[in-house]
Motif scaffolding. Structure first.
Motif, mmCIF file in Angstrom:
data_model
loop_
_atom_site.group_PDB
_atom_site.id
_atom_site.type_symbol
_atom_site.label_atom_id
_atom_site.label_comp_id
_atom_site.label_asym_id
_atom_site.label_seq_id
_atom_site.Cartn_x
_atom_site.Cartn_y
_atom_site.Cartn_z
ATOM 1 N N SER A 199 0.792 -1.194 0.083
ATOM 2 C CA SER A 199 0.076 0.088 0.165
ATOM 3 C C SER A 199 0.777 1.342 -0.124
ATOM 4 C CB SER A 199 -0.953 0.022 1.162
ATOM 5 O OG SER A 199 -0.233 0.201 2.373
ATOM 6 N N ARG A 200 2.095 1.122 0.395
ATOM 7 C CA ARG A 200 3.185 2.406 0.421
ATOM 8 C C ARG A 200 4.140 2.013 -0.602
ATOM 9 N NH1 ARG A 200 1.292 0.826 5.027
ATOM 10 N NH2 ARG A 200 1.022 2.037 6.976
ATOM 11 N N ALA A 201 4.132 1.328 -1.781
ATOM 12 C CA ALA A 201 5.113 0.861 -2.624
ATOM 13 C C ALA A 201 5.286 1.826 -3.729
ATOM 14 C CB ALA A 201 4.892 -0.545 -3.236
ATOM 15 N N ALA A 202 6.486 2.233 -4.046
ATOM 16 C CA ALA A 202 6.685 3.168 -5.030
ATOM 17 C C ALA A 202 6.565 2.649 -6.558
ATOM 18 C CB ALA A 202 8.143 3.733 -5.051
ATOM 19 N N ARG A 203 5.981 3.074 -7.303
ATOM 20 C CA ARG A 203 5.672 2.511 -8.669
ATOM 21 C C ARG A 203 5.040 1.316 -9.035
ATOM 22 N NH1 ARG A 203 9.384 5.579 -12.160
ATOM 23 N NH2 ARG A 203 9.982 7.531 -11.191
ATOM 24 N N LEU A 204 4.236 1.024 -7.992
ATOM 25 C CA LEU A 204 3.365 -0.337 -8.110
ATOM 26 C C LEU A 204 2.502 -0.215 -9.434
ATOM 27 C CD1 LEU A 204 2.716 -3.046 -6.782
ATOM 28 C CD2 LEU A 204 0.875 -1.896 -5.538
ATOM 29 N N GLY A 205 2.648 -0.913 -10.360
ATOM 30 C CA GLY A 205 1.892 -1.098 -11.576
ATOM 31 C C GLY A 205 2.482 -0.587 -12.759
ATOM 32 N N ALA A 206 3.766 0.250 -12.721
ATOM 33 C CA ALA A 206 4.787 0.876 -13.367
ATOM 34 C C ALA A 206 5.627 -0.011 -14.038
ATOM 35 C CB ALA A 206 5.337 2.132 -12.780
ATOM 36 N N VAL A 207 6.217 0.453 -15.239
ATOM 37 C CA VAL A 207 7.152 -0.201 -15.833
ATOM 38 C C VAL A 207 8.714 -0.204 -15.127
ATOM 39 C CG1 VAL A 207 8.647 -0.582 -17.848
ATOM 40 C CG2 VAL A 207 6.142 -0.370 -17.844
ATOM 41 N N ILE A 208 9.290 -1.016 -14.691
ATOM 42 C CA ILE A 208 10.456 -0.795 -13.813
ATOM 43 C C ILE A 208 11.687 -1.618 -14.336
ATOM 44 C CG2 ILE A 208 9.466 0.194 -11.934
ATOM 45 C CD1 ILE A 208 10.051 -2.470 -10.369
ATOM 46 N N THR A 209 12.889 -1.591 -14.086
ATOM 47 C CA THR A 209 13.785 -2.463 -14.523
ATOM 48 C C THR A 209 14.756 -3.109 -13.297
ATOM 49 O OG1 THR A 209 14.223 -1.309 -16.684
ATOM 50 C CG2 THR A 209 16.059 -2.686 -15.914
ATOM 51 N N ALA A 210 14.840 -4.398 -13.340
ATOM 52 C CA ALA A 210 15.358 -4.920 -12.095
ATOM 53 C C ALA A 210 16.706 -5.462 -12.759
ATOM 54 C CB ALA A 210 14.758 -6.195 -11.421
ATOM 55 N N ARG A 211 17.802 -5.134 -12.192
ATOM 56 C CA ARG A 211 19.060 -5.475 -12.444
ATOM 57 C C ARG A 211 19.997 -6.357 -11.328
ATOM 58 N NH1 ARG A 211 21.207 0.319 -14.730
ATOM 59 N NH2 ARG A 211 19.711 0.375 -16.200
ATOM 60 N N THR A 212 20.487 -7.432 -11.845
ATOM 61 C CA THR A 212 21.456 -8.040 -10.920
ATOM 62 C C THR A 212 22.764 -7.997 -11.656
ATOM 63 O OG1 THR A 212 21.198 -10.313 -12.002
ATOM 64 C CG2 THR A 212 19.786 -9.783 -10.326
ATOM 65 N N GLY A 213 23.894 -8.772 -11.301
ATOM 66 C CA GLY A 213 25.250 -8.658 -11.759
ATOM 67 C C GLY A 213 25.315 -9.212 -13.091
ATOM 68 N N THR A 214 24.303 -10.156 -13.550
ATOM 69 C CA THR A 214 24.344 -10.767 -14.886
ATOM 70 C C THR A 214 23.204 -10.446 -15.775
ATOM 71 O OG1 THR A 214 23.613 -12.679 -13.785
ATOM 72 C CG2 THR A 214 25.871 -12.398 -13.967
ATOM 73 N N THR A 215 21.929 -10.059 -15.054
ATOM 74 C CA THR A 215 20.713 -9.970 -15.942
ATOM 75 C C THR A 215 20.099 -8.587 -15.725
ATOM 76 O OG1 THR A 215 19.526 -11.105 -14.177
ATOM 77 C CG2 THR A 215 20.436 -12.474 -15.786
ATOM 78 N N GLU A 216 19.101 -8.209 -16.492
ATOM 79 C CA GLU A 216 18.288 -7.229 -16.719
ATOM 80 C C GLU A 216 16.875 -7.477 -16.868
ATOM 81 O OE1 GLU A 216 18.172 -3.161 -19.079
ATOM 82 O OE2 GLU A 216 19.810 -3.306 -17.671
ATOM 83 N N THR A 217 16.009 -7.110 -16.079
ATOM 84 C CA THR A 217 14.566 -7.693 -16.338
ATOM 85 C C THR A 217 13.799 -6.310 -16.284
ATOM 86 O OG1 THR A 217 14.689 -9.863 -15.459
ATOM 87 C CG2 THR A 217 12.684 -9.089 -15.835
#
Length: 248
Positions: A199-217
Motif C-alpha cells: 500500500s506504500r510501494a513506489a511505482r506499483l503497476g509501473a514499468v521498472i527495471t531490475a538488474r543483477t550482476g548478470t541479468t536485466e529484467t
C-alpha cells in the motif's frame, strides 16, 4: 516519546560502521539492541558499496536473535521499511511524498532518503543474529558523484520537509515503530506486513527495471509475493526476482 520495552540502546560518538560494531557486540547481547553512531568512518551499503555519512545524518543497526528459518528472517527488510515510513510520519506529521522502493529503500518526493542493509551473523545453516543496518539522510544528502549511473537521487529530510531532527530523536521514533511492526510480524506472519508494504510501494503497476550482476529484467511491477520476491509482468510472462537493484 518513550523507548520501547525489551530493546537496548547503545549510542556511540564514532565507529567504523554500526554493522561492524553490531557484529562485535552481538555475542554478548542479552536481547535486541540498537547501535547508533553519530559518525562513521567506514560505513557501507548493499553489495559492499560505501555509505557516505555527512554530519547530522543517521546510522544505526538493530541486532536481533531471530528464531525463524533464514528465508523468513530476511523478510524483516519489509518490517524495517514500514518502521522507517512510520518514523518519518512521526517526526514530520505527514505522509505526503513518502514511498517504499523494493527491496529496501525509502523515497521522499521521489528521492532516496533512507536505505536498509540486512546481514546474518551466525555459523552453518542457522542465523544466530540478524543485523539490520539503517542509514537516513536527516541533515544532508551525499553528492551525485557518490551514485552509480541511473540510481535514484539522494535527498535529505530537512531539505525536502523543513524538519530538523537529531539522530537520537529519530532513533526513538524508529525504535518505537520497529517494535510495533516486529510484534505484528512475529504474531501474524508476513501477510499483514506485505499488504501494508504494498500500500506504500513506489511505482506499483509501473514499468521498472531490475538488474543483477548478470541479468536485466524490465516489466510492470505487479506485486511482491509471499516470499518477498519482486514480481514483474513481462512480455514473456510473470518473473519473480529474489534480489536485484531496481531502476525507474
Amino acid at each position: 516519546m518513550r523507548w520501547p520495552d525489551g530493546y537496548d540502546r547503545i549510542v556511540l560518538n564514532e565507529v567504523d560502521s554500526t554493522m561492524a560494531e553490531a557484529a562485535r557486540r552481538a555475542p554478548a547481547l542479552a536481547g535486541p539492541a540498537w547501535v547508533l553512531a553519530l559518525a562513521q568512518t567506514a560505513g557501507r551499503g548493499r553489495r559492499g558499496r560505501p555509505w557516505v555519512m555527512p554530519k547530522g545524518n543517521f546510522a544505526a543497526t538493530l541486532v536481533l536473535r531471530p528464531t525463524e528459518a533464514p528465508g523468513q528472517v530476511a523478510l524483516r527488510s519489509f518490517v524495517a521499511s514500514l518502521a522507517l515510513y512510520d518514523a518519518f510520519v512521526a517526526v514530520t506529521g505527514r505522509t505526503g511524498g513518502l514511498a517504499l522502493k523494493w527491496p529496501n529503500d525509502v523515497l521522499l518526493n521521489g528521492g532516496k532518503v533512507a536505505g536498509i542493509l540486512l546481514e546474518s551473523l551466525g555459523t552453518g545453516q542457522g542465523v544466530a543474529h540478524l543485523a539490520i543496518g539503517i542509514g537516513v539522510n536527516l541533515a544532508a544528502a551525499p553528492g551525485a558523484e557518490e551514485l552509480e549511473p541511473g540510481a535514484v537521487r539522494p535527498v535529505s529530510l530537512v531539505a525536502e520537509t523543513g524538519t530538523a531532527v537529531t539522530p537520537e530523536d529519530f532513533l526513538t521514533a524508529l525504535a518505537l515503530a520497529y517494535a510495533d511492526w516486529e510484534a505484528r510480524f512475529v504474531t501474524y506472519g508476513f501477510g499483514p506486513v506485505r499488504t501494508a508494504w504494498l500500500s506504500r510501494a513506489a511505482r506499483l503497476g509501473a514499468v521498472i527495471t531490475a538488474r543483477t550482476g548478470t541479468t536485466e529484467t524490465t516489466g510492470s511491477f505487479e506485486t511482491v509475493d509471499d516470499t518477498g520476491n519482486l514480481v514483474l509482468k513481462t512480455p514473456k510472462g510473470r518473473v519473480a526476482i529474489a534480489a536485484a537493484d531496481v531502476f525507474f
